[in-house]
Design an enzyme around this catalytic site. Sequence first.
Site, PDB file in Angstrom:
ATOM      1  N   HIS A  99       0.883  -1.173   0.000  1.00 23.04           N
ATOM      2  CA  HIS A  99       0.000   0.000   0.000  1.00 23.04           C
ATOM      3  C   HIS A  99       0.922   1.224   0.000  1.00 23.04           C
ATOM      4  CE1 HIS A  99      -2.323  -2.870   2.589  1.00 23.04           C
ATOM      5  NE2 HIS A  99      -3.409  -2.292   2.165  1.00 23.04           N
ATOM      6  N   ASP A 102       2.421   2.072   3.403  1.00 24.32           N
ATOM      7  CA  ASP A 102       3.402   1.131   3.986  1.00 24.32           C
ATOM      8  C   ASP A 102       4.810   1.547   3.642  1.00 24.32           C
ATOM      9  OD1 ASP A 102       1.086  -0.404   4.198  1.00 24.32           O
ATOM     10  OD2 ASP A 102       1.597  -1.640   2.464  1.00 24.32           O
ATOM     11  N   GLU A 230     -11.083  -7.280  -3.286  1.00 21.55           N
ATOM     12  CA  GLU A 230     -10.845  -8.272  -2.228  1.00 21.55           C
ATOM     13  C   GLU A 230     -12.056  -8.294  -1.300  1.00 21.55           C
ATOM     14  OE1 GLU A 230      -6.919  -8.121  -0.441  1.00 21.55           O
ATOM     15  OE2 GLU A 230      -7.766  -8.790   1.457  1.00 21.55           O
ATOM     16  N   GLU A 266      -9.173 -13.930   0.178  1.00 20.38           N
ATOM     17  CA  GLU A 266      -8.338 -14.140   1.367  1.00 20.38           C
ATOM     18  C   GLU A 266      -8.935 -15.260   2.227  1.00 20.38           C
ATOM     19  OE1 GLU A 266      -6.484 -10.725   3.107  1.00 20.38           O
ATOM     20  OE2 GLU A 266      -7.092 -11.316   5.110  1.00 20.38           O
ATOM     21  N   HIS A 269     -10.860 -14.042   5.276  1.00 19.25           N
ATOM     22  CA  HIS A 269     -12.091 -13.309   4.950  1.00 19.25           C
ATOM     23  C   HIS A 269     -13.203 -14.290   4.594  1.00 19.25           C
ATOM     24  CE1 HIS A 269      -9.664  -9.457   3.635  1.00 19.25           C
ATOM     25  NE2 HIS A 269      -9.356  -9.877   4.848  1.00 19.25           N
ATOM     26  N   ASP A 294      -5.024 -14.084  -1.122  1.00 18.80           N
ATOM     27  CA  ASP A 294      -4.278 -13.703   0.074  1.00 18.80           C
ATOM     28  C   ASP A 294      -4.301 -14.938   0.972  1.00 18.80           C
ATOM     29  OD1 ASP A 294      -3.668 -11.189  -0.761  1.00 18.80           O
ATOM     30  OD2 ASP A 294      -4.788 -10.123   0.776  1.00 18.80           O
ATOM     31  N   ASP A 307      -4.789 -12.791  10.494  1.00 16.52           N
ATOM     32  CA  ASP A 307      -3.656 -12.773   9.555  1.00 16.52           C
ATOM     33  C   ASP A 307      -2.490 -13.681   9.961  1.00 16.52           C
ATOM     34  OD1 ASP A 307      -4.986 -10.908   7.885  1.00 16.52           O
ATOM     35  OD2 ASP A 307      -4.307  -9.249   9.144  1.00 16.52           O
ATOM     36  N   ASP A 337      -0.033 -11.735   2.966  1.00 13.61           N
ATOM     37  CA  ASP A 337      -0.880 -10.858   3.799  1.00 13.61           C
ATOM     38  C   ASP A 337      -0.963 -11.357   5.245  1.00 13.61           C
ATOM     39  OD1 ASP A 337      -2.414  -8.755   4.562  1.00 13.61           O
ATOM     40  OD2 ASP A 337      -4.133  -9.171   3.266  1.00 13.61           O
TER      41      ASP A 337
HETATM   42  C1  XLS Z   1      -7.495  -6.516   5.283  1.00 13.07           C
HETATM   43  C2  XLS Z   1      -7.035  -6.838   3.942  1.00 13.07           C
HETATM   44  C3  XLS Z   1      -5.907  -5.972   3.437  1.00 13.07           C
HETATM   45  C4  XLS Z   1      -5.842  -6.048   1.926  1.00 13.07           C
HETATM   46  C5  XLS Z   1      -5.054  -4.959   1.272  1.00 13.07           C
HETATM   47  O1  XLS Z   1      -8.172  -7.276   5.932  1.00 13.07           O
HETATM   48  O2  XLS Z   1      -6.700  -8.190   3.909  1.00 13.07           O
HETATM   49  O3  XLS Z   1      -4.700  -6.328   4.020  1.00 13.07           O
HETATM   50  O4  XLS Z   1      -5.325  -7.271   1.513  1.00 13.07           O
HETATM   51  O5  XLS Z   1      -5.569  -3.707   1.526  1.00 13.07           O
HETATM   52 NI    NI Z   2      -5.805  -9.122   2.268  1.00  6.17          NI
HETATM   53 NI    NI Z   3      -7.516  -9.322   5.633  1.00  7.32          NI
END
Ligand code: XLS
Ligand code: NI
Ligand code: NI
Length: 435
Positions: A99, A102, A230, A266, A269, A294, A307, A337
Amino acid sequence: MTDFYKGLSPVKFEGEQSTNALAYRHYNKDEIVAGKRMEDHIRPAVAYWHSFAAEGGDPFGGRTFDRPWYDKGMDGARMKADVAFETFDMLDVPFFCFHDVDIAPEGDSLAESNKNVREIGEIFAKKMETSRTRLLWGTANLFSNRRYMGGAATNPDPDVFTYAAAQVKNVLELTHELGGENYVLWGGREGYETLLNTKIGQESDQMARFLTLVIEHADKIGFKGQILIEPKPQEPTKHQYDYDVATVYGFLQRYGLEKRVKCNIEVGHAFLAGHSFEHELAVASSLGMLGSVDANRNDLQSGWDTDHFPNNPGEMALAFYYILKQGGLGKGGFNFDAKLRRQSLDPADLLYGHVGGLDVLARGLKAAAAMIEDGEFDRLLDERYAGWQSGEGKAILNGERSLENLAERVERENLQPQPRSGRQEYLENLVNRFV
Ligand code: XLS
Ligand code: NI
Ligand code: NI
């Protein structure tokens, strides 16, 4: 060279017998699996934010990590870039993701923030002349700064929308210049905390307008990468609009954008949405929407996006099954991630996380390839649906039968369908034979 990894040597593949905690035991990038190099299947990426910007904080306490680049402004950002590329070399990974916030500190104005991001972008470009690590995707952080507390594209204030658009323009252009293969939009705070202050339909139109502007600008600058949304159902807002793959697809279709955008799925998620990871992959793949992954999972007791690095080869085997069946991820890949736990303070911990994660991905890939090669799984699936391939089944699907026709046939043939076993336990055992 910095001395961040002093005393540690680059991670290499040593094979299953190795007891070296800093060696790959399964991830052998050049090994051919299902006709392709392992690395070309997995396309692993280090996430800049969790690896270099996360500080080990949680809601009950701040920073636990101690990195030499913290609190040092642009000097720190430059040192962070050095360590990032040293990490990519240590791990021998082909990709990274970032990002804007970052990589460089935010300034007092967007112009200053963008200038900082650009300066580090130039350092990346220079490093990429000698490093083999490429950019999997870039993205803009439209959720941390307080200006975005009520959303970015979905904010009630058009000025916030405008600011976010300007931020995305900068990161999209930088992603393009660095040869990024994808651009990701995760709907950070695109959702609501309470319906009492929210117009859902209005916010949906805003979100579609924003996405359209991004697509138009991508076309204008000649960005050939894949644009990815995402999905995530909750956190940080109570309800996020991009709830899951099916919801995102419905949104895209409603605004005629489904051909231009795919999903970055992800693991954690998917769980938050009440699905399994493989469910989201299977749905996305069936809709032509499976773009990238992810790989981070959740602590299953936490109900939160924690994560963690991946550590479940069985889960990854099912994931790779759908990925291999659709012929791979194309421009996508596996972004970790994932972040270190609060007590994992050492530079070596950063390597352990990725080494273990990559080995799990490699095991999943090999298992899925073996499962497909064996053929039993696909054969049973085809057999289960065989009735639809010809005769009456095919005629129904082709629209050649009315309800009346079907009712007549039941009577004429005295149709008595015979239930057949779904063989779930057998199939679960079959999968485990390859994991
Ligand atoms: C947050 C997301 C974030 C995205 C990128 O939960 O996983 O890290 O991958 O903005
Ligand atoms: Ni993510
Ligand atoms: Ni996430």
